[in-house]
Design a protein around this motif. Structure first.
Motif, PDB file in Angstrom:
ATOM      1  N   ALA A 240      72.024  41.058  13.158  1.00 43.11           N
ATOM      2  CA  ALA A 240      70.797  41.062  13.965  1.00 43.11           C
ATOM      3  C   ALA A 240      70.761  42.269  14.904  1.00 43.11           C
ATOM      4  CB  ALA A 240      70.694  39.768  14.760  1.00 43.11           C
ATOM      5  N   THR A 241      70.869  43.455  14.307  1.00 46.82           N
ATOM      6  CA  THR A 241      70.805  44.672  15.110  1.00 46.82           C
ATOM      7  C   THR A 241      70.415  45.854  14.240  1.00 46.82           C
ATOM      8  OG1 THR A 241      72.042  46.084  16.652  1.00 46.82           O
ATOM      9  CG2 THR A 241      73.249  45.241  14.769  1.00 46.82           C
ATOM     10  N   ALA A 242      69.781  46.834  14.861  1.00 47.38           N
ATOM     11  CA  ALA A 242      69.561  48.144  14.275  1.00 47.38           C
ATOM     12  C   ALA A 242      70.115  49.147  15.273  1.00 47.38           C
ATOM     13  CB  ALA A 242      68.077  48.375  14.012  1.00 47.38           C
ATOM     14  N   TYR A 308      64.789  57.792  16.382  1.00 41.97           N
ATOM     15  CA  TYR A 308      65.673  57.490  15.259  1.00 41.97           C
ATOM     16  C   TYR A 308      65.903  55.983  15.193  1.00 41.97           C
ATOM     17  CZ  TYR A 308      69.476  58.023  11.881  1.00 41.97           C
ATOM     18  OH  TYR A 308      70.257  57.962  10.746  1.00 41.97           O
ATOM     19  N   LEU A 309      65.866  55.452  13.969  1.00 46.57           N
ATOM     20  CA  LEU A 309      66.062  54.015  13.758  1.00 46.57           C
ATOM     21  C   LEU A 309      66.761  53.816  12.427  1.00 46.57           C
ATOM     22  CD1 LEU A 309      65.435  50.952  14.286  1.00 46.57           C
ATOM     23  CD2 LEU A 309      63.274  51.340  13.095  1.00 46.57           C
ATOM     24  N   SER A 310      67.857  53.063  12.418  1.00 49.55           N
ATOM     25  CA  SER A 310      68.547  52.740  11.163  1.00 49.55           C
ATOM     26  C   SER A 310      68.871  51.252  11.137  1.00 49.55           C
ATOM     27  CB  SER A 310      69.819  53.570  11.008  1.00 49.55           C
ATOM     28  OG  SER A 310      70.805  53.175  11.934  1.00 49.55           O
ATOM     29  N   TRP A 311      68.671  50.649   9.967  1.00 42.76           N
ATOM     30  CA  TRP A 311      68.944  49.220   9.768  1.00 42.76           C
ATOM     31  C   TRP A 311      69.624  49.063   8.420  1.00 42.76           C
ATOM     32  CZ3 TRP A 311      65.894  45.761   6.377  1.00 42.76           C
ATOM     33  CH2 TRP A 311      66.305  44.422   6.465  1.00 42.76           C
ATOM     34  N   SER A 312      70.780  48.405   8.393  1.00 40.98           N
ATOM     35  CA  SER A 312      71.578  48.256   7.173  1.00 40.98           C
ATOM     36  C   SER A 312      71.508  46.825   6.655  1.00 40.98           C
ATOM     37  CB  SER A 312      73.041  48.636   7.437  1.00 40.98           C
ATOM     38  OG  SER A 312      73.149  49.986   7.846  1.00 40.98           O
ATOM     39  N   VAL A 313      71.390  46.710   5.333  1.00 37.94           N
ATOM     40  CA  VAL A 313      71.332  45.390   4.702  1.00 37.94           C
ATOM     41  C   VAL A 313      72.146  45.429   3.415  1.00 37.94           C
ATOM     42  CG1 VAL A 313      69.164  45.964   3.544  1.00 37.94           C
ATOM     43  CG2 VAL A 313      69.804  43.571   3.821  1.00 37.94           C
TER      44      VAL A 313
END
Length: 366
Positions: A240-242, A308-313
C-alpha cells in the motif's frame, strides 16, 4: 524473452516471456496494441508455444490471432489491462475536480526493443498521448517497466516485493508529467479478464513486520479463485505505497489506495491481444473486473514537488507469496515480550523467598 516473434517490424510492441518447467510452461505476453495489457497463460506441456497471426492481429478483427499450441495443454488463462489514468484535485468547497481522462489505448508507444535486456530480463514500455492539448506530457512520459524472474527472491528496490520464479513484476512510472491542478492526484484504472469458472477477489493483509518496507504494514492482493474458492489461480499483489523518487527511500513514500473492485464487462477499452486471444464475445464469455488505484495523500502535494511517481505490482500464477516474520522482528518481539515476563517471574521468586525467611523473636499471642 522474445520481441515480436514472427514479425520483423518495430512499429508495434509484443513481448513474449516464456518460463519452461519440467512438466509445464508459463507464458506472459505484454503488448501495447491498443490499451497496454499482459496475457498470462499456464499450460501442462513443457513444450507449449505461442502462435501469432500478425496479419489478423493488426486487422480491425483480431479475434483468434493469438493462441497456444497445443490448445489442449492450456489449464488457465487471464489478462490484465491498464486502461485509463485519471487526474483530479481537491477543489474545496465544491469537492473533487476531475480533468479530462488520459485513455491509454490512445497513447503512442516507443519501441520496446530499445529497452529489452535479455540478461536482466527487463524491458520498458514508454508512451505519451497521441494528442495532448494541455501539454502535460510535453516533458514527461508514462511507462510500464517489466521484470521477469528465474528464481525466488526479493526485489532490491523499495517496496522490496517478495517474488517467485512463477511471477513477474511491473512498475508503473509517471515521470515529468505536468499536473493540471495545484494539488493533483492520479488514479490508475486496472482491469482483469477471467474465463468462466474463475472470479477475482480483493484481499488485504496487515502485519507488524515492516522490515523490508518501512512504515508500510498492508499488502493487497487481487486474487483469481475458482468459483468454489478451493484454489487460487492467479494474482496481482502490491504493497500500500508508491514512491516519488527514482531511488526510493522511506521518506519518498506516497499513499496508495485501492478503491474497490467492480464489474466492467461493458466498459473495457480495446486491447489487441485480449481480443485476439479471448475472441469477439469477450463481454459475454468472460468476467471483466476493474479496480482503481489512487496515489497521493489528502493534500496531494507529493507529486507536485518531484514530478515522479512509481508503483510496483507483482503478477503470477497460484497463491501470492506471503512474507513470514523475519528473524530480526522475531528477536525484537521476543526481547520486548520476554523481558517484562522474566522480570515478573524473578520478582515473584524474590517475594516468595523473602516470605519464607521472615522470622520473629516474639511468640504469637494466643
Amino acid at each position: 524473452m522474445q520481441y515480436n516473434p514472427g514479425w520483423n517490424g518495430s512499429s508495434v510492441n509484443l513481448l513474449h516471456v516464456r518460463a519452461a518447467g519440467p512438466g509445464d510452461t508459463l507464458h506472459y505476453v505484454w503488448s501495447s496494441i491498443g490499451a497496454p495489457a499482459v496475457l498470462l497463460v499456464a499450460t501442462q506441456s513443457p513444450s507449449s508455444a505461442l502462435r501469432v497471426n500478425w496479419t489478423q492481429l493488426l486487422s480491425p478483427s483480431p479475434a483468434g490471432a493469438i493462441w497456444i499450441d497445443p490448445p489442449s495443454s492450456v489449464v488457465y488463462s487471464t489478462a490484465v489491462v491498464f486502461t485509463k489514468l485519471f487526474e483530479f484535485s481537491e477543489a474545496k468547497p465544491s469537492g473533487e475536480l476531475f480533468y479530462p481522462t488520459y485513455d491509454l489505448a490512445e497513447f503512442s508507444w516507443d519501441s520496446l526493443n530499445h529497452t529489452l535486456n535479455h540478461t536482466a530480463l527487463t524491458a520498458e514500455l514508454r508512451g505519451a498521448p497521441t494528442t495532448d492539448p494541455g501539454g502535460g506530457f510535453s516533458n514527461g512520459s508514462l511507462a510500464f517497466r517489466v521484470t521477469a524472474y528465474e528464481a525466488g527472491g526479493r526485489d532490491g528496490r523499495l517496496p522490496s516485493l517478495l517474488h517467485t520464479a512463477d511471477s513477474s513484476q511491473v512498475e508503473f512510472v509517471l515521470a515529468g508529467v505536468a499536473p493540471r491542478g495545484n494539488s493533483s492526484r492520479f488514479v490508475l484504472e486496472v482491469a482483469t479478464v477471467e474465463e468462466a469458472g474463475a472470479v477475482r477477489r480483493l484481499r488485504s493483509e496487515r502485519s507488524i513486520d515492516d522490515e523490508y518496507t518501512p512504515t508500510i504494514f498492508e499488502v493487497l492482493s487481487l486474487v483469481a479463485e475458482s468459483q468454489n474458492g478451493s484454489s487460487a489461480l492467479g494474482f496481482l499483489q502490491w504493497k500500500a505505497t508508491a514512491y516519488g523518487s527514482r531511488s526510493p527511500r522511506r521518506e519518498d513514500g506516497i499513499q496508495c489506495r485501492a478503491q474497490g473492485l467492480r464489474a466492467a464487462n461493458g466498459t473495457l477499452p480495446v486491447s489487441g491481444i485480449v481480443q485476439a486471444y479471448f475472441g469477439e464475445g469477450l463481454g459475454s464469455t468472460c468476467t471483466v473486473s476493474a479496480l482503481n488505484v489512487s496515489f497521493g495523500g489528502e493534500e496531494g502535494r507529493v507529486y507536485q514537488e518531484k514530478r515522479y511517481l512509481s508503483w510496483s505490482v507483482l503478477l503470477g500464477f497460484g497463491q501470492p507469496p506471503r512474507d513470514s516474520f523475519s528473524p530480526l522482528v522475531i528477536s525484537i518481539t521476543a526481547v520486548a515480550l520476554g523481558t517484562p515476563l522474566a522480570m515478573l517471574l524473578l520478582g515473584s521468586c524474590v517475594v516468595l523467598l523473602a516470605q519464607r525467611r521472615r522470622y520473629s523473636e516474639y511468640e504469637p499471642i494466643n
